[in-house]
Design an enzyme around this catalytic site. Structure first.
Site, PDB file in Angstrom:
ATOM      1  CE1 TYR A   1      -1.856 -80.327 -20.589  1.00 27.14           C
ATOM      2  CE2 TYR A   1      -2.076 -80.439 -18.615  1.00 27.14           C
ATOM      3  CZ  TYR A   1      -1.159 -81.095 -19.051  1.00 27.14           C
ATOM      4  OH  TYR A   1      -0.659 -81.567 -19.313  1.00 27.14           O
TER       5      TYR A   1
ATOM      6  CB  CYS B   1      18.922 -70.417 -27.473  1.00 25.92           C
ATOM      7  SG  CYS B   1      17.570 -69.657 -26.798  1.00 25.92           S
TER       8      CYS B   1
ATOM      9  CD  GLN C   1      -1.794 -72.766 -13.856  1.00 32.75           C
ATOM     10  OE1 GLN C   1      -0.870 -71.513 -12.717  1.00 32.75           O
ATOM     11  NE2 GLN C   1      -1.079 -73.173 -14.351  1.00 32.75           N
TER      12      GLN C   1
ATOM     13  CG  LEU D   1      -0.561 -80.052  -4.262  1.00 33.31           C
ATOM     14  CD1 LEU D   1       1.325 -80.079  -4.292  1.00 33.31           C
ATOM     15  CD2 LEU D   1      -0.781 -81.208  -4.817  1.00 33.31           C
TER      16      LEU D   1
ATOM     17  CE1 TYR E   1      -4.898 -70.911  -7.244  1.00 35.68           C
ATOM     18  CE2 TYR E   1      -2.940 -72.230  -8.343  1.00 35.68           C
ATOM     19  CZ  TYR E   1      -3.544 -71.580  -8.042  1.00 35.68           C
ATOM     20  OH  TYR E   1      -3.219 -69.875  -8.470  1.00 35.68           O
TER      21      TYR E   1
ATOM     22  CG  ASP F   1       1.860 -77.550 -20.789  1.00 31.27           C
ATOM     23  OD1 ASP F   1       2.383 -77.392 -22.240  1.00 31.27           O
ATOM     24  OD2 ASP F   1       2.798 -77.765 -20.313  1.00 31.27           O
TER      25      ASP F   1
ATOM     26  CB  CYS G   1      14.260 -70.938 -33.043  1.00 31.20           C
ATOM     27  SG  CYS G   1      13.462 -70.024 -31.476  1.00 31.20           S
TER      28      CYS G   1
ATOM     29  CD  GLU H   1      -1.323 -84.747 -17.002  1.00 34.29           C
ATOM     30  OE1 GLU H   1      -1.212 -84.089 -16.753  1.00 34.29           O
ATOM     31  OE2 GLU H   1      -1.063 -85.625 -17.989  1.00 34.29           O
TER      32      GLU H   1
END
Length: 349
Positions: free
Chosen positions: A116, A195, A38, A76, A78, A134, A204, A33
């Site tokens: 989250y 769709c 992001q 990676l 962040y 999210d 929807c 997680e």
DNA sequence: AAAGCGGGGTC
DNA sequence: GACCCAGCTTT
């Protein structure tokens, strides 16, 4: 069928096989997680594999040095995720006897775990009835219900949180959460959603109003700022001078070369006459451009980097406290940001 | 409430 | 070039 049942039916047919879905181990779920914050599954997957292989449990993770974690995290982005994981792991080791918590209330107190991630871990590992929210969930709900409130506004967050909670299948929280996120990721995609094959065609809102590409609405971030980085490569036989970045800026705690930042692109004479440069390397150093200015784009800034080789006449005038000579053979072991390891790959060090 | 924090993929 | 990604923390 109800909304959640439709999603779970879809999920049974279309779910992606991912390694962290084969376990109830909260430590492994936590790893996945944090890595996936992001970050696309395809980009995070190899990192997940390396981390579980290297650290079998949270205590092994906690016993590592921060440098080791950042090194595995290299590339990676962040990087605060890696630093926060290390802090969290030590809290679990020292305060929770090495047993990774699985309840929302405890999880959310750990560094790097927000709403989250606490919902994800507690539902996946323990089937706690917490609805995840999210980017995927925002998009699915905004389209299905035709909600135009910006998803990154305070108001929007409240509205979507309420709807997400109402829709949660309390009997199958883990399954429902996985289903709506996978649906958002592979079917109700940002661009070119499927769709025409969607089971929500009749219900929807966005599809019925032709608003699928207008939703969700998001307040746009302001523009990036330009920065100019001048890196100096100083070799001393089989060693090279490296610098560790500090707090309050990008790439905290990662290694790079000694750096002079400027407000505009600098020429060699500009650099040679720079006060800071002279104070470190003297007034008679030789400079050569090793790599012409290259642009490196971050989400919030554009960095224009130039790499110079410095040949000293004498010794270093001043060695900053965060500078150290490193053996070339040990360079691989340092956690470096993309700008640096890409330069190194292209050079013959 | 807004800004800061990476790197990569898609169109 | 704009947008997005299994977001969180700090200001």
């Amino acid at each position: 069928m109800k909304f959640g049942e439709e999603l779970q039916a879809w999920y049974r047919q279309h779910k992606r096989d991912l390694p962290w879905r084969e376990t109830k181990d909260a430590y492994k779920i936590w790893l996945s997680e944090i890595i996936l914050q992001q970050t696309r599954v395809e980009q995070g997957l190899p990192y997940y594999v390396r981390f579980v292989e290297r650290f079998k449990n949270v205590v092994e993770f906690a016993n590592a040095e921060e440098d080791d974690i950042l090194h595995l995290w290299q590339g990676l982005g962040y990087y605060s995720r890696g630093r926060n994981m290390h802090k969290a792991a030590r809290i679990v080791r020292d305060q929770y006897q090495g047993v990774f918590p699985v309840d929302y209330q405890t999880l959310i107190t750990l560094p790097g775990i927000g709403e989250y991630t606490a919902a994800a871990i507690s539902s996946f590992a323990n089937d706690e009835a917490q609805a995840v929210l999210d980017g995927n969930v925002f998009r699915v709900l905004a389209r299905y219900y035709g909600i135009e409130t910006p998803i990154n506004s305070t108001e929007g967050k409240k509205i979507f949180t309420a709807i997400a909670k109402e829709n949660l299948d309390h009997k199958h929280p883990a399954l429902y959460n996985q289903a709506i996120m996978d649906f958002g990721a592979t079917h109700c995609k940002p661009k070119l959603p499927l769709c025409e094959f969607c089971m929500f065609r009749p219900s929807c809102y966005a599809l019925s109003k032709g608003q699928v590409d207008q939703l969700p609405v998001k307040l746009k971030a302001k523009t990036s700022k330009d920065r100019y980085f001048n890196y100096f490569i100083l070799k001393d036989n089989d060693r090279i001078l490296m610098s560790k970045r500090g707090e309050g800026d990008v790439w905290q705690n990662l290694y790079e070369f000694p750096l002079l930042e400027s407000n505009y692109s600098l020429s060699i004479p500009d650099v040679l006459s720079d006060e800071w440069f002279i104070s470190c390397f003297g007034s008679d150093a030789e400079l050569h451009v090793l790599q012409q200015q290259t642009k490196h784009i971050l989400s919030h800034q554009n960095i224009y980097a130039t790499f110079f080789e410095v040949r000293l006449k004498g010794d270093l005038i001043q060695k900053k406290s965060n500078w150290d000579y490193v053996f070339l053979k040990d360079l691989d072991k340092l956690a470096k940001h993309k700008l640096i390891f890409t330069f190194l790959e292209r050079s013959n060090f």
